[in-house]
Design a protein around this motif. Structure first.
Motif, PDB file in Angstrom:
ATOM      1  N   GLY A 161      -8.879 -17.577  29.803  1.00 39.58           N
ATOM      2  CA  GLY A 161      -8.180 -17.180  28.599  1.00 39.58           C
ATOM      3  C   GLY A 161      -8.748 -17.891  27.389  1.00 39.58           C
ATOM      4  O   GLY A 161      -9.642 -18.736  27.503  1.00 39.58           O
ATOM      5  N   PRO A 162      -8.257 -17.572  26.184  1.00 39.01           N
ATOM      6  CA  PRO A 162      -8.752 -18.209  24.959  1.00 39.01           C
ATOM      7  C   PRO A 162      -8.613 -19.729  24.982  1.00 39.01           C
ATOM      8  O   PRO A 162      -9.384 -20.434  24.332  1.00 39.01           O
ATOM      9  N   ASP A 163      -7.633 -20.237  25.733  1.00 38.02           N
ATOM     10  CA  ASP A 163      -7.424 -21.687  25.815  1.00 38.02           C
ATOM     11  C   ASP A 163      -8.288 -22.349  26.878  1.00 38.02           C
ATOM     12  O   ASP A 163      -8.204 -23.558  27.081  1.00 38.02           O
ATOM     13  N   GLY A 164      -9.126 -21.565  27.562  1.00 36.40           N
ATOM     14  CA  GLY A 164      -9.995 -22.115  28.588  1.00 36.40           C
ATOM     15  C   GLY A 164      -9.375 -22.191  29.967  1.00 36.40           C
ATOM     16  O   GLY A 164     -10.060 -22.534  30.929  1.00 36.40           O
ATOM     17  N   LYS A 165      -8.093 -21.878  30.066  1.00 31.36           N
ATOM     18  CA  LYS A 165      -7.447 -21.899  31.371  1.00 31.36           C
ATOM     19  C   LYS A 165      -7.797 -20.640  32.144  1.00 31.36           C
ATOM     20  O   LYS A 165      -7.903 -19.558  31.587  1.00 31.36           O
ATOM     21  N   GLY A 166      -7.969 -20.799  33.451  1.00 28.95           N
ATOM     22  CA  GLY A 166      -8.386 -19.680  34.282  1.00 28.95           C
ATOM     23  C   GLY A 166      -7.260 -19.108  35.110  1.00 28.95           C
ATOM     24  O   GLY A 166      -6.338 -19.816  35.514  1.00 28.95           O
ATOM     25  N   THR A 167      -7.332 -17.805  35.375  1.00 31.38           N
ATOM     26  CA  THR A 167      -6.390 -17.132  36.251  1.00 31.38           C
ATOM     27  C   THR A 167      -7.174 -16.308  37.268  1.00 31.38           C
ATOM     28  O   THR A 167      -8.266 -15.806  36.978  1.00 31.38           O
ATOM     29  N   VAL A 168      -6.614 -16.173  38.459  1.00 31.44           N
ATOM     30  CA  VAL A 168      -7.243 -15.393  39.525  1.00 31.44           C
ATOM     31  C   VAL A 168      -6.865 -13.922  39.354  1.00 31.44           C
ATOM     32  O   VAL A 168      -5.691 -13.590  39.200  1.00 31.44           O
ATOM     33  N   SER A 169      -7.870 -13.049  39.370  1.00 35.67           N
ATOM     34  CA  SER A 169      -7.595 -11.627  39.147  1.00 35.67           C
ATOM     35  C   SER A 169      -7.363 -10.861  40.447  1.00 35.67           C
ATOM     36  O   SER A 169      -6.770  -9.789  40.435  1.00 35.67           O
ATOM     37  N   HIS A 170      -7.827 -11.383  41.572  1.00 37.94           N
ATOM     38  CA  HIS A 170      -7.617 -10.711  42.862  1.00 37.94           C
ATOM     39  C   HIS A 170      -7.881 -11.715  43.980  1.00 37.94           C
ATOM     40  O   HIS A 170      -8.554 -12.727  43.771  1.00 37.94           O
ATOM     41  N   PRO A 171      -7.374 -11.467  45.175  1.00 37.09           N
ATOM     42  CA  PRO A 171      -7.651 -12.375  46.300  1.00 37.09           C
ATOM     43  C   PRO A 171      -9.149 -12.448  46.587  1.00 37.09           C
ATOM     44  O   PRO A 171      -9.908 -11.526  46.265  1.00 37.09           O
ATOM     45  N   ASN A 172      -9.562 -13.541  47.211  1.00 38.03           N
ATOM     46  CA  ASN A 172     -10.973 -13.719  47.534  1.00 38.03           C
ATOM     47  C   ASN A 172     -11.437 -12.602  48.471  1.00 38.03           C
ATOM     48  O   ASN A 172     -10.798 -12.332  49.492  1.00 38.03           O
ATOM     49  N   GLU A 173     -12.560 -11.975  48.121  1.00 41.64           N
ATOM     50  CA  GLU A 173     -13.062 -10.831  48.887  1.00 41.64           C
ATOM     51  C   GLU A 173     -14.346 -11.144  49.650  1.00 41.64           C
ATOM     52  O   GLU A 173     -14.885 -10.272  50.321  1.00 41.64           O
ATOM     53  N   ASP A 174     -14.856 -12.372  49.525  1.00 47.92           N
ATOM     54  CA  ASP A 174     -16.078 -12.747  50.241  1.00 47.92           C
ATOM     55  C   ASP A 174     -15.789 -13.015  51.713  1.00 47.92           C
ATOM     56  O   ASP A 174     -14.647 -13.234  52.110  1.00 47.92           O
ATOM     57  N   GLY A 175     -16.844 -13.034  52.498  1.00 46.97           N
ATOM     58  CA  GLY A 175     -16.739 -13.401  53.907  1.00 46.97           C
ATOM     59  C   GLY A 175     -17.998 -14.135  54.335  1.00 46.97           C
ATOM     60  O   GLY A 175     -19.007 -14.124  53.640  1.00 46.97           O
ATOM     61  N   HIS A 176     -17.946 -14.796  55.491  1.00 47.00           N
ATOM     62  CA  HIS A 176     -19.124 -15.486  55.997  1.00 47.00           C
ATOM     63  C   HIS A 176     -19.015 -15.625  57.509  1.00 47.00           C
ATOM     64  O   HIS A 176     -17.939 -15.439  58.098  1.00 47.00           O
ATOM     65  N   LEU A 177     -20.127 -15.937  58.136  1.00 46.57           N
ATOM     66  CA  LEU A 177     -20.152 -16.217  59.570  1.00 46.57           C
ATOM     67  C   LEU A 177     -21.160 -17.324  59.830  1.00 46.57           C
ATOM     68  O   LEU A 177     -22.141 -17.478  59.107  1.00 46.57           O
ATOM     69  N   ARG A 178     -20.928 -18.102  60.894  1.00 39.23           N
ATOM     70  CA  ARG A 178     -21.818 -19.216  61.255  1.00 39.23           C
ATOM     71  C   ARG A 178     -21.589 -19.578  62.722  1.00 39.23           C
ATOM     72  O   ARG A 178     -20.740 -20.388  63.048  1.00 39.23           O
ATOM     73  N   PHE A 179     -22.331 -18.939  63.586  1.00 40.57           N
ATOM     74  CA  PHE A 179     -22.108 -19.093  65.014  1.00 40.57           C
ATOM     75  C   PHE A 179     -23.360 -19.566  65.734  1.00 40.57           C
ATOM     76  O   PHE A 179     -24.480 -19.289  65.324  1.00 40.57           O
ATOM     77  N   ARG A 180     -23.118 -20.257  66.818  1.00 41.81           N
ATOM     78  CA  ARG A 180     -24.187 -20.663  67.720  1.00 41.81           C
ATOM     79  C   ARG A 180     -24.075 -19.850  69.002  1.00 41.81           C
ATOM     80  O   ARG A 180     -23.067 -19.889  69.702  1.00 41.81           O
ATOM     81  N   GLY A 181     -25.126 -19.072  69.270  1.00 45.09           N
ATOM     82  CA  GLY A 181     -25.138 -18.271  70.478  1.00 45.09           C
ATOM     83  C   GLY A 181     -25.837 -18.994  71.612  1.00 45.09           C
ATOM     84  O   GLY A 181     -26.040 -20.212  71.582  1.00 45.09           O
ATOM     85  N   GLU A 182     -26.217 -18.249  72.624  1.00 45.46           N
ATOM     86  CA  GLU A 182     -26.918 -18.818  73.763  1.00 45.46           C
ATOM     87  C   GLU A 182     -28.422 -18.730  73.553  1.00 45.46           C
ATOM     88  O   GLU A 182     -28.912 -18.020  72.682  1.00 45.46           O
ATOM     89  N   ASP A 183     -29.153 -19.468  74.373  1.00 47.84           N
ATOM     90  CA  ASP A 183     -30.611 -19.392  74.387  1.00 47.84           C
ATOM     91  C   ASP A 183     -31.213 -19.803  73.042  1.00 47.84           C
ATOM     92  O   ASP A 183     -32.202 -19.212  72.584  1.00 47.84           O
ATOM     93  N   GLY A 184     -30.608 -20.807  72.362  1.00 47.49           N
ATOM     94  CA  GLY A 184     -31.158 -21.293  71.108  1.00 47.49           C
ATOM     95  C   GLY A 184     -31.065 -20.308  69.971  1.00 47.49           C
ATOM     96  O   GLY A 184     -31.920 -20.281  69.075  1.00 47.49           O
ATOM     97  N   CYS A 185     -30.025 -19.485  69.975  1.00 50.38           N
ATOM     98  CA  CYS A 185     -29.838 -18.451  68.936  1.00 50.38           C
ATOM     99  C   CYS A 185     -28.712 -18.871  67.996  1.00 50.38           C
ATOM    100  O   CYS A 185     -27.640 -19.306  68.425  1.00 50.38           O
ATOM    101  N   PHE A 186     -28.963 -18.748  66.690  1.00 48.90           N
ATOM    102  CA  PHE A 186     -27.972 -19.084  65.668  1.00 48.90           C
ATOM    103  C   PHE A 186     -27.874 -17.916  64.684  1.00 48.90           C
ATOM    104  O   PHE A 186     -28.891 -17.314  64.334  1.00 48.90           O
ATOM    105  N   LEU A 187     -26.652 -17.626  64.245  1.00 47.43           N
ATOM    106  CA  LEU A 187     -26.437 -16.506  63.322  1.00 47.43           C
ATOM    107  C   LEU A 187     -25.573 -16.961  62.160  1.00 47.43           C
ATOM    108  O   LEU A 187     -24.513 -17.572  62.352  1.00 47.43           O
ATOM    109  N   TYR A 188     -26.024 -16.644  60.947  1.00 49.37           N
ATOM    110  CA  TYR A 188     -25.303 -17.002  59.721  1.00 49.37           C
ATOM    111  C   TYR A 188     -25.261 -15.788  58.798  1.00 49.37           C
ATOM    112  O   TYR A 188     -26.173 -14.952  58.816  1.00 49.37           O
TER     113      TYR A 188
END
Length: 504
Positions: A36-63
């Motif tokens: 806003g004009p006073d520098g204060k922030g407001t959230v306009s919508h819920p967070n829509e990002d996503g992520h993944l970070r897993f360790r599989g078998e056989d030395g496999c990693f997925l991010y």
């Protein structure tokens, strides 16, 4: 199968609950904000990002990092489904590079088709109700019309939205990057001679990507109009997951109406393999919101170098990866806000930012020893401090070396072995570090370096307090003050004499 996927989306169960998380990875996030004009922030919508970070078998990693829009459904679905398509036995160490690329491409195709299967009933109902409300249908009462309109709004919320994605796969100690859209992957390699090479893997699939514009032109789309518009159906990406409007109804979108076939696609661009043998450094996956916030605040020219410098600085300070990633996101968020409240020229670009996600995966890169303090013999690390005056959009980067609480880990930003090796700066020498940025598509590069002249040399011994209990300063800001004064030499500052900075 479609019904099973719909039930899974409606519940909060995950296909991947039993997969172990990768412990060599940290994620930082921040929710969108409108100032806003006073520098204060407001959230306009819920967070829509996503992520993944897993360790599989056989030395496999997925991010992966997913930038959702118009809701988080697609990002959430993609992060779960893609993991299930890649880490439940599909990959193993016997696969060749071509096998891995084929499996990655197939996985994205399955994610796209599977998502649309989850909303096909809703799309069918939406089409039926839209026909029911045709103007020539005189049998619809006002009350019926109102109920149908309300139901159509509910259905639109249920089926709308999409996501962009950047995914990293490590198999046989080789790195593969698959991207759809405008997120970014950076690989930072540290070498024993003080060089930190920053490699941007791939280019964003956006309306200013020449290869993407040529692809659209080959389909009959007016690429010059796409470039001028800067967006397709509200997004700058030319590839994305989900978003039924540009996948099924593209002929109704004026900008895409001439296309011979589906112009906005979910096919990933795959880069790799990149060998990680003997590599010391880290991998960064960033959402579009994080990139845009930093570029809005400081311009796009040095964004890659700046984010790498922030990450390296936090890794030298933090003993937990999650804390390091979150601290970097908070730094970007604070920079963005500070530029807005400053009222300078770039403030007009910083009135808001979208959701931000940063994933850090270290590669033989030790974290700080959290038990040490900066006065207990820490190593020297360069931090780029960009600034600009209120009369100019140009930016100067001053490289400051800070003593970090890190034992046997970093020398001026370069990873070292557990003992001092040949070429490692010793006390009394002036260490040098260089950040080199390379884009794998354009093959362009740039660098920034610190020559060590900004700093009073300091050995590995701990500083001793004086009679007042204070530790003598070990960072010399004189060059910073001189550069600042050069940009502000036209007047007096409220902070002091000419230029307004520096000891008076």
């Amino acid at each position: 199968m479609a019904a099973q996927r719909r039930n899974l989306m409606q519940s909060h169960q995950s296909w991947t609950d039993d997969l172990p998380l990768c412990q060599m990875c940290g994620v930082g996030t921040a929710t969108n904000c409108v100032y806003g004009p006073d520098g204060k922030g407001t959230v306009s919508h819920p967070n829509e990002d996503g992520h993944l970070r897993f360790r599989g078998e056989d030395g496999c990693f997925l991010y992966g990092v997913f930038n959702g829009y118009d809701g988080s459904r697609v990002a959430s679905f993609a992060s779960q489904c893609l993991t299930a398509e890649l880490l439940l036995g599909q990959l193993n160490s016997s696969h060749t590079d071509s096998d891995v690329r084929r499996i990655l491409t197939q996985a994205f195709d399955v994610v796209e088709k599977s998502y649309f299967e989850t909303i096909d009933d809703a799309l069918a109902e939406k089409a039926h109700l839209s026909n029911y409300l045709q103007p020539h249908n005189e049998n619809v009462s006002f009350h019926q019309n109102q109920k149908v309109q309300e139901r159509l709004k509910e259905l639109e919320q249920e089926v709308s939205g999409g996501a962009t994605a950047v995914v990293a796969l490590i198999l046989n100690n080789k790195l593969y990057i698959a991207s759809v859209g405008t997120n970014r992957a950076l690989l930072c390699k540290s070498s024993s001679d003080g060089q930190n090479q920053v490699l941007q893997i791939g280019r964003p699939h956006s309306t200013d990507n020449e290869d993407e514009l040529q692809r659209l032109a080959a389909l009959g789309v007016d690429s010059s109009r796409v470039r001028q518009a800067g967006q397709i159906s509200g997004q700058s990406s030319t590839r994305r997951l989900g978003d039924y409007r540009v996948k099924f109804n593209y002929n109704e979108i004026e900008l895409l109406s001439a296309a011979k076939t589906r112009p906005v696609i979910a096919e990933p661009e795959i880069h790799g393999s990149h060998s990680l043998d003997s590599v010391t450094g880290f991998l960064l996956l960033m959402s579009e919101g994080l990139i845009n916030a930093l570029e809005a605040a400081h311009g796009p020219e040095q964004a890659n170098q700046e984010i790498v410098a922030m990450v390296a600085a936090e890794l030298a300070l933090q003993s937990v990866l999650e804390a390091a990633a979150q601290s970097v996101v908070e730094r970007v968020k604070r920079l963005h806000h500070d530029v807005y409240v400053s009222g300078r020229q770039r403030a007009t670009f910083c009135s808001r930012h979208e959701d931000m996600t940063l994933l850090i995966r270290t590669l033989n890169y030790p974290l700080a020893d959290g038990t040490l303090t900066p006065t207990q013999g820490g190593r020297i690390y360069p931090v780029s401090v960009p600034y600009s005056n209120s009369q100019s959009t140009s930016k100067t980067s001053v490289t400051l070396s800070l003593v970090m609480p890190s034992q046997n880990t970093l020398t001026n930003g370069t990873n070292t072995a557990s003992t001092l090796e040949e070429g490692t700066p010793t006390p009394g020498q002036s260490p040098t570090a260089t950040l080199q940025s390379t884009n794998t598509q354009t093959q362009s590069s740039s660098s920034s370096s610190g020559d060590g002249n900004l700093f009073r040399q300091r050995g590995s011994q701990a500083a001793q307090p004086d009679e007042t209990g204070r530790v003598p300063p070990y960072v010399d800001f004189s060059q910073f003050y001189r550069l600042w004064g050069g940009d502000h030499s036209d007047g007096q500052s409220a902070l002091g004499g000419p230029g307004g900075l520096g000891p008076q």
